[in-house]
Design an enzyme around this catalytic site. Structure first.
Site, PDB file in Angstrom:
ATOM      1  N   CYS A 184     -35.805  44.274  66.322  1.00  0.00           N
ATOM      2  CA  CYS A 184     -36.624  43.093  66.519  1.00  0.00           C
ATOM      3  C   CYS A 184     -37.307  43.177  67.882  1.00  0.00           C
ATOM      4  O   CYS A 184     -36.771  43.751  68.820  1.00  0.00           O
ATOM      5  CB  CYS A 184     -35.843  41.776  66.466  1.00  0.00           C
ATOM      6  SG  CYS A 184     -34.922  41.569  64.943  1.00  0.00           S
ATOM      7  N   ARG A 198     -40.363  47.983  66.572  1.00  0.00           N
ATOM      8  CA  ARG A 198     -38.972  47.533  66.622  1.00  0.00           C
ATOM      9  C   ARG A 198     -38.545  46.798  65.349  1.00  0.00           C
ATOM     10  O   ARG A 198     -37.386  46.425  65.205  1.00  0.00           O
ATOM     11  CB  ARG A 198     -38.764  46.607  67.817  1.00  0.00           C
ATOM     12  CG  ARG A 198     -39.131  47.227  69.132  1.00  0.00           C
ATOM     13  CD  ARG A 198     -38.931  46.247  70.248  1.00  0.00           C
ATOM     14  NE  ARG A 198     -37.528  45.898  70.394  1.00  0.00           N
ATOM     15  CZ  ARG A 198     -36.640  46.596  71.075  1.00  0.00           C
ATOM     16  NH1 ARG A 198     -37.021  47.678  71.695  1.00  0.00           N
ATOM     17  NH2 ARG A 198     -35.391  46.212  71.142  1.00  0.00           N
ATOM     18  N   TRP A 217     -36.603  42.719  62.254  1.00  0.00           N
ATOM     19  CA  TRP A 217     -35.992  43.729  61.402  1.00  0.00           C
ATOM     20  C   TRP A 217     -34.714  43.076  60.902  1.00  0.00           C
ATOM     21  O   TRP A 217     -33.779  42.847  61.669  1.00  0.00           O
ATOM     22  CB  TRP A 217     -35.687  44.995  62.203  1.00  0.00           C
ATOM     23  CG  TRP A 217     -35.198  46.127  61.366  1.00  0.00           C
ATOM     24  CD1 TRP A 217     -35.960  47.052  60.709  1.00  0.00           C
ATOM     25  CD2 TRP A 217     -33.826  46.487  61.111  1.00  0.00           C
ATOM     26  NE1 TRP A 217     -35.145  47.953  60.061  1.00  0.00           N
ATOM     27  CE2 TRP A 217     -33.843  47.629  60.281  1.00  0.00           C
ATOM     28  CE3 TRP A 217     -32.594  45.950  61.497  1.00  0.00           C
ATOM     29  CZ2 TRP A 217     -32.675  48.243  59.841  1.00  0.00           C
ATOM     30  CZ3 TRP A 217     -31.435  46.562  61.043  1.00  0.00           C
ATOM     31  CH2 TRP A 217     -31.484  47.698  60.229  1.00  0.00           C
ATOM     32  N   ASN A 249     -33.212  38.831  69.598  1.00  0.00           N
ATOM     33  CA  ASN A 249     -33.054  40.227  69.179  1.00  0.00           C
ATOM     34  C   ASN A 249     -31.582  40.578  69.389  1.00  0.00           C
ATOM     35  O   ASN A 249     -31.108  40.530  70.522  1.00  0.00           O
ATOM     36  CB  ASN A 249     -33.971  41.113  70.034  1.00  0.00           C
ATOM     37  CG  ASN A 249     -33.631  42.598  69.960  1.00  0.00           C
ATOM     38  OD1 ASN A 249     -33.847  43.336  70.902  1.00  0.00           O
ATOM     39  ND2 ASN A 249     -33.114  43.037  68.843  1.00  0.00           N
ATOM     40  N   GLY A 250     -30.885  40.888  68.305  1.00  0.00           N
ATOM     41  CA  GLY A 250     -29.468  41.222  68.430  1.00  0.00           C
ATOM     42  C   GLY A 250     -28.690  40.598  67.280  1.00  0.00           C
ATOM     43  O   GLY A 250     -29.272  40.227  66.257  1.00  0.00           O
ATOM     44  N   GLU A 277     -34.293  68.351  60.688  1.00  0.00           N
ATOM     45  CA  GLU A 277     -35.297  67.450  61.249  1.00  0.00           C
ATOM     46  C   GLU A 277     -36.550  67.423  60.362  1.00  0.00           C
ATOM     47  O   GLU A 277     -37.150  66.375  60.155  1.00  0.00           O
ATOM     48  CB  GLU A 277     -35.617  67.886  62.690  1.00  0.00           C
ATOM     49  CG  GLU A 277     -36.734  67.146  63.381  1.00  0.00           C
ATOM     50  CD  GLU A 277     -36.549  65.628  63.465  1.00  0.00           C
ATOM     51  OE1 GLU A 277     -35.440  65.125  63.253  1.00  0.00           O
ATOM     52  OE2 GLU A 277     -37.567  64.947  63.717  1.00  0.00           O
ATOM     53  N   LYS A 330     -37.952  64.017  58.699  1.00  0.00           N
ATOM     54  CA  LYS A 330     -39.322  63.549  58.965  1.00  0.00           C
ATOM     55  C   LYS A 330     -40.021  63.253  57.648  1.00  0.00           C
ATOM     56  O   LYS A 330     -40.690  62.242  57.501  1.00  0.00           O
ATOM     57  CB  LYS A 330     -40.052  64.650  59.743  1.00  0.00           C
ATOM     58  CG  LYS A 330     -41.128  64.218  60.654  1.00  0.00           C
ATOM     59  CD  LYS A 330     -40.691  63.702  62.005  1.00  0.00           C
ATOM     60  CE  LYS A 330     -39.439  62.906  62.034  1.00  0.00           C
ATOM     61  NZ  LYS A 330     -38.894  62.501  63.252  1.00  0.00           N
ATOM     62  N   GLU A 363     -38.466  60.091  55.846  1.00  0.00           N
ATOM     63  CA  GLU A 363     -38.653  58.783  56.472  1.00  0.00           C
ATOM     64  C   GLU A 363     -40.076  58.263  56.377  1.00  0.00           C
ATOM     65  O   GLU A 363     -40.293  57.071  56.302  1.00  0.00           O
ATOM     66  CB  GLU A 363     -38.099  58.716  57.901  1.00  0.00           C
ATOM     67  CG  GLU A 363     -38.737  59.584  58.935  1.00  0.00           C
ATOM     68  CD  GLU A 363     -38.023  59.520  60.291  1.00  0.00           C
ATOM     69  OE1 GLU A 363     -37.204  58.620  60.539  1.00  0.00           O
ATOM     70  OE2 GLU A 363     -38.290  60.403  61.122  1.00  0.00           O
ATOM     71  N   HIS A 412     -24.071  77.161  47.756  1.00  0.00           N
ATOM     72  CA  HIS A 412     -22.889  76.337  47.470  1.00  0.00           C
ATOM     73  C   HIS A 412     -23.269  74.958  46.946  1.00  0.00           C
ATOM     74  O   HIS A 412     -22.482  74.028  47.039  1.00  0.00           O
ATOM     75  CB  HIS A 412     -22.027  76.206  48.726  1.00  0.00           C
ATOM     76  CG  HIS A 412     -21.535  77.523  49.226  1.00  0.00           C
ATOM     77  ND1 HIS A 412     -20.622  78.289  48.543  1.00  0.00           N
ATOM     78  CD2 HIS A 412     -21.870  78.241  50.327  1.00  0.00           C
ATOM     79  CE1 HIS A 412     -20.391  79.415  49.204  1.00  0.00           C
ATOM     80  NE2 HIS A 412     -21.157  79.402  50.296  1.00  0.00           N
ATOM     81  N   LYS A 449     -37.916  51.678  65.260  1.00  0.00           N
ATOM     82  CA  LYS A 449     -37.832  52.752  66.247  1.00  0.00           C
ATOM     83  C   LYS A 449     -36.634  52.602  67.163  1.00  0.00           C
ATOM     84  O   LYS A 449     -36.035  53.582  67.578  1.00  0.00           O
ATOM     85  CB  LYS A 449     -39.114  52.770  67.072  1.00  0.00           C
ATOM     86  CG  LYS A 449     -39.161  53.944  68.006  1.00  0.00           C
ATOM     87  CD  LYS A 449     -40.536  54.480  68.174  1.00  0.00           C
ATOM     88  CE  LYS A 449     -40.513  55.834  68.839  1.00  0.00           C
ATOM     89  NZ  LYS A 449     -40.111  56.910  67.925  1.00  0.00           N
TER      90      LYS A 449
HETATM   91  C1  G6P Z   1     -34.159  55.311  64.775  1.00  0.00           C
HETATM   92  C2  G6P Z   1     -35.529  55.935  64.888  1.00  0.00           C
HETATM   93  C3  G6P Z   1     -35.404  57.452  64.992  1.00  0.00           C
HETATM   94  C4  G6P Z   1     -34.494  57.836  66.142  1.00  0.00           C
HETATM   95  C5  G6P Z   1     -33.137  57.129  66.054  1.00  0.00           C
HETATM   96  C6  G6P Z   1     -32.357  57.287  67.339  1.00  0.00           C
HETATM   97  O1  G6P Z   1     -33.583  55.636  63.560  1.00  0.00           O
HETATM   98  O2  G6P Z   1     -36.319  55.586  63.770  1.00  0.00           O
HETATM   99  O3  G6P Z   1     -36.683  58.033  65.190  1.00  0.00           O
HETATM  100  O4  G6P Z   1     -34.299  59.211  66.132  1.00  0.00           O
HETATM  101  O5  G6P Z   1     -33.314  55.730  65.850  1.00  0.00           O
HETATM  102  O6  G6P Z   1     -33.049  56.638  68.368  1.00  0.00           O
HETATM  103  P1  G6P Z   1     -32.996  57.005  69.890  1.00  0.00           P
HETATM  104  O7  G6P Z   1     -33.966  56.056  70.537  1.00  0.00           O
HETATM  105  O8  G6P Z   1     -31.589  56.769  70.337  1.00  0.00           O
HETATM  106  O9  G6P Z   1     -33.415  58.422  70.048  1.00  0.00           O
END
Ligand code: G6P
Length: 612
Positions: free
Chosen positions: A2, A27, A73, A99-100, A485, A489, A492, A508, A607
């Site tokens: 949020c 956020r 969020w 937020n929290g 990764e 990517k 997501e 496996h 994010k």
């Molecule tokens: C969320 C974001 C990711 C990020 C992860 C960890 O899931 O969408 O892109 O890798 O959090 O976030 P941080 O800020 O701790 O790297």
């Protein structure tokens, strides 16, 4: 998660809040709302993006020079208009954004219900708003004091802003566990979850600490105290952020801008850290802790999401170059596992935002058990940066796209520098090889630049796969985390199911999935088990899978068997991940755009994940 924004002063609050919320949409973006004070409190809330709120507010009275706004969020209660913030008290004269998570909201709600309170939403936040009003009435105190007393009863995390109808020039803010920045202008105050909504109005900011509460009142200095009622002096600091860095600058999406920025962001993450004469790596923030790391029994890397993948590459780097045992842990598992940690352990937290709740909690646990806690963060002054004993910033600049790209390559760059520094100090790396790696790492930004030049080719390739239902990503050694990764990517931002696997593990399990419809991205760069990976590609082709191979320039063997190849420049093995990751970012980006997905704000994601 949020995002929260607020303004009190002489300007129109609504446009400042809307613009700020749009900057904070990374956020959370399932609903948003504002509360504006103009004689009475007007609350406008809407499910959807901030743009939906703006459209909804078009015919409403938005005149006000005091307001608060929120982009959500969802945690408690589905994303709809009612659950959107701000929430109001029983009498509707107090409004609050949050937020929290208020963890004990249920018991507070029960108590308040007995006293006649009725609730409109399913949120934990609304309960806090009612509690503040109840305390204010009972104790006959100011809003500031009522908020403080109420927070003393609350268990959980919060960054909040509270206003009341009778108080036309005051906002109360408080923080514990979620970020909050206050902008101090001339006879005006701003507040936000990060500095981006504030930057164009003032550079003077105060980062609230956990357990602090402040009164932002026009005509008065900011009043700051702890929840325990201890007076404090606000520490005003100057922001270094610039506006350009947080705008799209002509790109269609932040994600593409951030992918294209990597030659610069990688160079920035190395800037001032390599001495060209002595070939020495200097990580100023870690200087005092070098010996401690060298003597550590092990390094435990804790992180989430993409940062966890960077941590896995860190494991290969530290073990390979510095011969220090490494364990890489999901912060969320580590913190609840009763892990064995001693004073001889070094715990390294990696985080772009520096606010991830699980990573923060895992760090606190490690600290309590006596470990040295280091951080690699992108956001200067973030909670993780402040909690670390020492650390290194990645200096990638603000990353706005929810899917991390340039922050990831900057994290890997810093981890590489760290491993090189430790390896040389420890004597675990031959001087000639060390020097070779140092001179090669300096060529990385230019090599990344040349790969950005492949954008059109990768876009063409993406068109062939945009309708795929599944993807498999395979890699070995340093390229195994790159495969993970790459898959993350893609899933997501394009919502295509994708799995990353160590190439040899394919037999496996995932091999059962392979047929003529399955695209398989294989990272098959020279060195690093190249021949073995070529055999894995043969196994895929024998089952009619479609192979997209990432190879080293000049490769011939893979070219003969793969369906499509993407070439990356030749580079020493420990440096490969920075390069091999780039085409996978572009592939995901273009596939997602072709599928009409919102690449910068993928559904359900945020994010900065400040809830556990
Ligand atoms: C969320 C974001 C990711 C990020 C992860 C960890 O899931 O969408 O892109 O890798 O959090 O976030 P941080 O800020 O701790 O790297």
């Amino acid at each position: 998660m949020c995002g929260i924004v607020g303004y009190v002063g002489h300007r129109e609050a609504f446009p400042i809040i809307i613009k700020g919320l749009q900057r904070l949409e990374y956020r959370g973006y399932d609903s948003s709302g504002v509360a504006l004070l103009n004689g009475k409190i007007n609350v406008y809330k809407k499910q959807g993006k901030v743009a939906d709120l703006l459209a909804f507010s078009e015919d409403k009275d938005t005149v006000s020079s005091l307001g608060i706004g929120h982009t959500r969020w969802a945690t408690h209660g589905v994303p709809n208009d009612v659950n959107a913030h701000p929430h109001t008290s029983q009498s509707k004269t107090i409004a609050l954004i949050h937020n929290g998570i208020i963890e004990n909201y249920d018991s507070i709600k029960e108590e308040l219900s007995k006293r006649g309170h009725t609730f409109e939403s399913d949120t934990d936040t609304e309960v806090l708003t009612h509690l503040i009003e109840e305390v204010q009435k009972k104790e006959r105190v100011s809003l500031f004091e009522a908020v403080r007393l109420s927070l003393a009863e609350v268990i959980g995390a919060y960054a909040i802003a509270v206003i009341e109808e009778s108080n036309t020039n005051e906002i109360i803010v408080a923080k514990k566990g979620s970020p909050l920045v206050i902008g101090v202008g001339e006879n005006e105050f701003f507040l936000a979850s990060d500095a981006t909504p504030i930057i164009e109005y003032t550079k003077n900011v105060v980062y609230l600490e956990d357990g602090e509460i402040a009164r932002l009142k026009i005509g008065e200095e900011m009043e700051l105290k702890t929840i325990e009622n201890v007076e404090k002096t606000p520490y005003i600091q100057e922001l270094e952020l610039n506006l350009e860095a947080i705008e799209k600058g002509g790109y269609e999406h932040f994600m593409l801008k951030e992918i294209f920025e990597q030659p610069k962001s990688i160079a920035d993450s190395m800037r001032g850290r390599l001495d060209s004469k002595t070939a020495e790596v200097k990580l100023g923030g870690l200087a005092e802790y070098e010996q401690k790391i060298i003597n550590a029994d092990r390094i435990i890397i804790i992180a989430c999401g993409t940062s966890w993948h960077a941590g896995l590459i860190g494991e290969y780097l530290f073990e390979d170059l510095a011969r220090i045992p490494v364990e890489v842990e999901y912060a969320s598992e580590f913190r609840y596992r009763n892990p064995i940690i001693t004073e001889k352990d070094v715990v390294l937290a990696i985080s772009q935002s520096g606010e991830t709740a699980d990573t923060l909690a895992a760090m606190k646990l490690a600290k309590d058990k006596g470990a040295t806690v280091l951080g690699i963060c992108n956001v200067v002054g973030s909670s993780i940066a402040r909690l670390s004993d020492a650390g290194s910033y990645t200096h990638a600049g603000p990353e706005i796209g929810v899917a991390s790209t340039k922050a990831f390559t900057a994290q890997v760059t810093v981890l590489t520098l760290m491993a090189l520094m430790l390896g040389r100090k420890k004597g675990t790396i031959a001087e000639s090889y060390y020097r070779e790696l140092i001179s090669e790492i300096e060529t990385i930004p230019a090599k990344v630049e040349s790969m950005i030049g492949m954008n059109d080719y990768i876009k063409e390739l993406s068109a062939k796969f945009k309708d795929a239902l599944n993807f498999l990503y395979l890699g070995r050694g340093y390229n195994f985390p790159v495969a993970l990764e790459g898959a993350l990517k893609l899933k997501e931002i394009s919502y295509i199911h994708a799995e990353g696997y160590p190439a040899a593990e394919m037999k496996h399990g995932p091999i059962a999935l392979i047929d003529e419809n399955m695209p398989i991205v294989v990272i098959a760069t020279k060195k690093g088990h190249y021949e073995k990976v070529v055999s894995n590609i043969q196994e895929v082709k024998a089952r009619n899978g479609i192979v997209i191979a990432v190879v080293t320039k000049g490769d011939t063997a893979v070219k003969e068997i793969a369906d499509y190849v993407i070439e990356i420049p030749e580079v020493a093995e420990p440096l490969v991940p920075i390069l091999s990751n780039i085409p996978l970012q572009l592939l995901s980006y273009h596939i997602a755009v072709m599928r009409d997905c919102n690449v910068d704000q993928p559904r359900n994601l945020a994010k900065s994940v400040t809830v556990e």
